[in-house]
Design a protein around this motif. Structure first.
Motif, PDB file in Angstrom:
ATOM      1  N   MET A   1     -50.491 -60.634   9.150  1.00 41.42           N
ATOM      2  CA  MET A   1     -51.223 -61.670   8.462  1.00 41.42           C
ATOM      3  C   MET A   1     -50.395 -62.277   7.328  1.00 41.42           C
ATOM      4  O   MET A   1     -50.378 -63.477   7.160  1.00 41.42           O
ATOM      5  N   LYS A   2     -49.703 -61.444   6.540  1.00 46.17           N
ATOM      6  CA  LYS A   2     -48.882 -61.930   5.452  1.00 46.17           C
ATOM      7  C   LYS A   2     -47.698 -62.723   5.973  1.00 46.17           C
ATOM      8  O   LYS A   2     -47.285 -63.703   5.361  1.00 46.17           O
ATOM      9  N   ILE A   3     -47.147 -62.317   7.090  1.00 43.94           N
ATOM     10  CA  ILE A   3     -46.016 -63.033   7.683  1.00 43.94           C
ATOM     11  C   ILE A   3     -46.457 -64.420   8.124  1.00 43.94           C
ATOM     12  O   ILE A   3     -45.756 -65.413   7.882  1.00 43.94           O
ATOM     13  N   ARG A   4     -47.618 -64.525   8.756  1.00 46.58           N
ATOM     14  CA  ARG A   4     -48.129 -65.816   9.207  1.00 46.58           C
ATOM     15  C   ARG A   4     -48.363 -66.737   8.004  1.00 46.58           C
ATOM     16  O   ARG A   4     -48.014 -67.915   8.038  1.00 46.58           O
ATOM     17  N   HIS A   5     -48.917 -66.205   6.930  1.00 46.41           N
ATOM     18  CA  HIS A   5     -49.176 -66.988   5.725  1.00 46.41           C
ATOM     19  C   HIS A   5     -47.856 -67.463   5.090  1.00 46.41           C
ATOM     20  O   HIS A   5     -47.725 -68.634   4.707  1.00 46.41           O
ATOM     21  N   ALA A   6     -46.886 -66.583   4.993  1.00 51.46           N
ATOM     22  CA  ALA A   6     -45.579 -66.943   4.433  1.00 51.46           C
ATOM     23  C   ALA A   6     -44.887 -67.985   5.299  1.00 51.46           C
ATOM     24  O   ALA A   6     -44.277 -68.935   4.792  1.00 51.46           O
ATOM     25  N   LEU A   7     -44.982 -67.847   6.617  1.00 49.78           N
ATOM     26  CA  LEU A   7     -44.380 -68.813   7.534  1.00 49.78           C
ATOM     27  C   LEU A   7     -45.059 -70.176   7.411  1.00 49.78           C
ATOM     28  O   LEU A   7     -44.391 -71.210   7.368  1.00 49.78           O
ATOM     29  N   THR A   8     -46.375 -70.192   7.318  1.00 49.20           N
ATOM     30  CA  THR A   8     -47.121 -71.445   7.152  1.00 49.20           C
ATOM     31  C   THR A   8     -46.730 -72.133   5.846  1.00 49.20           C
ATOM     32  O   THR A   8     -46.508 -73.345   5.821  1.00 49.20           O
ATOM     33  N   GLN A   9     -46.629 -71.367   4.776  1.00 45.71           N
ATOM     34  CA  GLN A   9     -46.225 -71.943   3.499  1.00 45.71           C
ATOM     35  C   GLN A   9     -44.799 -72.484   3.555  1.00 45.71           C
ATOM     36  O   GLN A   9     -44.505 -73.552   3.008  1.00 45.71           O
ATOM     37  N   SER A  10     -43.913 -71.782   4.210  1.00 47.72           N
ATOM     38  CA  SER A  10     -42.522 -72.227   4.334  1.00 47.72           C
ATOM     39  C   SER A  10     -42.432 -73.523   5.123  1.00 47.72           C
ATOM     40  O   SER A  10     -41.713 -74.454   4.729  1.00 47.72           O
ATOM     41  N   VAL A  11     -43.143 -73.601   6.232  1.00 45.18           N
ATOM     42  CA  VAL A  11     -43.126 -74.819   7.059  1.00 45.18           C
ATOM     43  C   VAL A  11     -43.728 -75.984   6.280  1.00 45.18           C
ATOM     44  O   VAL A  11     -43.199 -77.103   6.293  1.00 45.18           O
ATOM     45  N   THR A  12     -44.835 -75.724   5.591  1.00 46.70           N
ATOM     46  CA  THR A  12     -45.467 -76.775   4.785  1.00 46.70           C
ATOM     47  C   THR A  12     -44.502 -77.272   3.710  1.00 46.70           C
ATOM     48  O   THR A  12     -44.364 -78.484   3.491  1.00 46.70           O
ATOM     49  N   PHE A  13     -43.811 -76.376   3.048  1.00 43.75           N
ATOM     50  CA  PHE A  13     -42.842 -76.742   2.024  1.00 43.75           C
ATOM     51  C   PHE A  13     -41.724 -77.593   2.615  1.00 43.75           C
ATOM     52  O   PHE A  13     -41.355 -78.625   2.049  1.00 43.75           O
ATOM     53  N   LEU A  14     -41.186 -77.177   3.760  1.00 41.27           N
ATOM     54  CA  LEU A  14     -40.109 -77.943   4.404  1.00 41.27           C
ATOM     55  C   LEU A  14     -40.573 -79.338   4.800  1.00 41.27           C
ATOM     56  O   LEU A  14     -39.842 -80.310   4.623  1.00 41.27           O
ATOM     57  N   VAL A  15     -41.781 -79.452   5.324  1.00 41.45           N
ATOM     58  CA  VAL A  15     -42.314 -80.765   5.705  1.00 41.45           C
ATOM     59  C   VAL A  15     -42.454 -81.645   4.465  1.00 41.45           C
ATOM     60  O   VAL A  15     -42.115 -82.833   4.496  1.00 41.45           O
ATOM     61  N   MET A  16     -42.922 -81.080   3.362  1.00 42.24           N
ATOM     62  CA  MET A  16     -43.062 -81.856   2.128  1.00 42.24           C
ATOM     63  C   MET A  16     -41.705 -82.308   1.596  1.00 42.24           C
ATOM     64  O   MET A  16     -41.549 -83.446   1.151  1.00 42.24           O
ATOM     65  N   VAL A  17     -40.704 -81.449   1.645  1.00 40.70           N
ATOM     66  CA  VAL A  17     -39.366 -81.811   1.176  1.00 40.70           C
ATOM     67  C   VAL A  17     -38.793 -82.944   2.020  1.00 40.70           C
ATOM     68  O   VAL A  17     -38.264 -83.926   1.502  1.00 40.70           O
ATOM     69  N   VAL A  18     -38.901 -82.820   3.339  1.00 38.45           N
ATOM     70  CA  VAL A  18     -38.395 -83.871   4.231  1.00 38.45           C
ATOM     71  C   VAL A  18     -39.142 -85.174   3.983  1.00 38.45           C
ATOM     72  O   VAL A  18     -38.531 -86.255   3.912  1.00 38.45           O
ATOM     73  N   ALA A  19     -40.443 -85.112   3.823  1.00 39.12           N
ATOM     74  CA  ALA A  19     -41.227 -86.321   3.548  1.00 39.12           C
ATOM     75  C   ALA A  19     -40.778 -86.972   2.248  1.00 39.12           C
ATOM     76  O   ALA A  19     -40.621 -88.192   2.172  1.00 39.12           O
ATOM     77  N   LEU A  20     -40.550 -86.165   1.217  1.00 43.79           N
ATOM     78  CA  LEU A  20     -40.077 -86.715  -0.051  1.00 43.79           C
ATOM     79  C   LEU A  20     -38.700 -87.353   0.082  1.00 43.79           C
ATOM     80  O   LEU A  20     -38.442 -88.418  -0.471  1.00 43.79           O
ATOM     81  N   LEU A  21     -37.810 -86.690   0.820  1.00 42.60           N
ATOM     82  CA  LEU A  21     -36.462 -87.236   1.000  1.00 42.60           C
ATOM     83  C   LEU A  21     -36.482 -88.559   1.751  1.00 42.60           C
ATOM     84  O   LEU A  21     -35.610 -89.402   1.565  1.00 42.60           O
ATOM     85  N   VAL A  22     -37.464 -88.747   2.603  1.00 42.07           N
ATOM     86  CA  VAL A  22     -37.567 -89.992   3.370  1.00 42.07           C
ATOM     87  C   VAL A  22     -38.378 -91.035   2.617  1.00 42.07           C
ATOM     88  O   VAL A  22     -37.983 -92.194   2.519  1.00 42.07           O
ATOM     89  N   LEU A  23     -39.507 -90.645   2.057  1.00 42.06           N
ATOM     90  CA  LEU A  23     -40.423 -91.603   1.458  1.00 42.06           C
ATOM     91  C   LEU A  23     -40.019 -92.071   0.063  1.00 42.06           C
ATOM     92  O   LEU A  23     -40.228 -93.232  -0.269  1.00 42.06           O
ATOM     93  N   VAL A  24     -39.468 -91.197  -0.757  1.00 40.00           N
ATOM     94  CA  VAL A  24     -39.113 -91.598  -2.115  1.00 40.00           C
ATOM     95  C   VAL A  24     -38.062 -92.704  -2.118  1.00 40.00           C
ATOM     96  O   VAL A  24     -38.243 -93.723  -2.791  1.00 40.00           O
ATOM     97  N   PRO A  25     -36.959 -92.571  -1.364  1.00 41.07           N
ATOM     98  CA  PRO A  25     -36.006 -93.690  -1.359  1.00 41.07           C
ATOM     99  C   PRO A  25     -36.605 -94.990  -0.829  1.00 41.07           C
ATOM    100  O   PRO A  25     -36.347 -96.061  -1.374  1.00 41.07           O
ATOM    101  N   GLU A  26     -37.423 -94.901   0.207  1.00 45.86           N
ATOM    102  CA  GLU A  26     -38.052 -96.110   0.748  1.00 45.86           C
ATOM    103  C   GLU A  26     -39.001 -96.723  -0.271  1.00 45.86           C
ATOM    104  O   GLU A  26     -39.050 -97.937  -0.434  1.00 45.86           O
TER     105      GLU A  26
END
Length: 169
Positions: A1-26
């Motif tokens: 259960m903790k692994i799934r939660h940590a993995l979900t948080q990691s994926v969410t963080f990566l998606v947010m970082v990529v979105a920021l890298l794309v959206l902020v410059p635009e």
């Protein structure tokens, strides 16, 4: 259960970082009207007003006429990086209304006519990328170091920066 939660948080963080890298410059491009609104200063040609290693912020949303004393960012054919220098003369042709601009680095002894294409003694509005709105001291040093390292690799070890106010991001 903790692994799934940590993995979900990691994926969410990566998606947010990529979105920021794309959206902020635009988003900043839409707000400022400039493709790269923040750039590091690579030379001393505008000292003491703007120093090497400072980060300048550029906008191009103003329809106001260019004024003597303002600092602009312009592109010159044959130069890799845009140049940030001060407007020292503005000429409006009496009959055609065409605007011509002459620039100079504050720390340079001569105006920038030697930078402009052969046979073009003035900048034209289409050469100008934007106006410097503000700057942050020292924030551009990482870009300066990267640029210098790249130049050293390209030139085999020697770096000489001409007294032109280069900027990069």
């Amino acid at each position: 259960m903790k692994i799934r939660h940590a993995l979900t948080q990691s994926v969410t963080f990566l998606v947010m970082v990529v979105a920021l890298l794309v959206l902020v410059p635009e988003g900043t491009m839409l707000v400022t009207g400039v493709k790269t609104p923040a750039m590091a200063v690579l030379s001393e040609s505008m000292e003491p007003a703007i120093r090497r290693g400072d980060m300048v912020f550029v906008h191009n949303m103003s329809n106001e006429p260019f004024r003597i004393g303002e600092i602009i960012l312009f592109k010159v054919d044959g130069f890799e990086h845009p140049v940030v220098h001060r407007v020292i003369k503005v000429h409006k042709h009496r009959d055609t209304g065409e605007i011509r601009i002459l620039t100079k680095g504050d720390n340079n002894s001569v105006d920038d006519q030697f930078l402009y294409p052969v046979g073009q003694p003035w900048l034209q509005p289409h050469d100008i990328i934007g106006r410097v709105a503000s700057y942050l001291p020292y924030v551009g040093w990482p870009s300066v170091f990267i640029s210098e390292a790249y130049k050293m690799l390209q030139s085999g070890g020697s770096t000489t920066t001409p007294q032109v106010h280069w900027v990069t991001m």
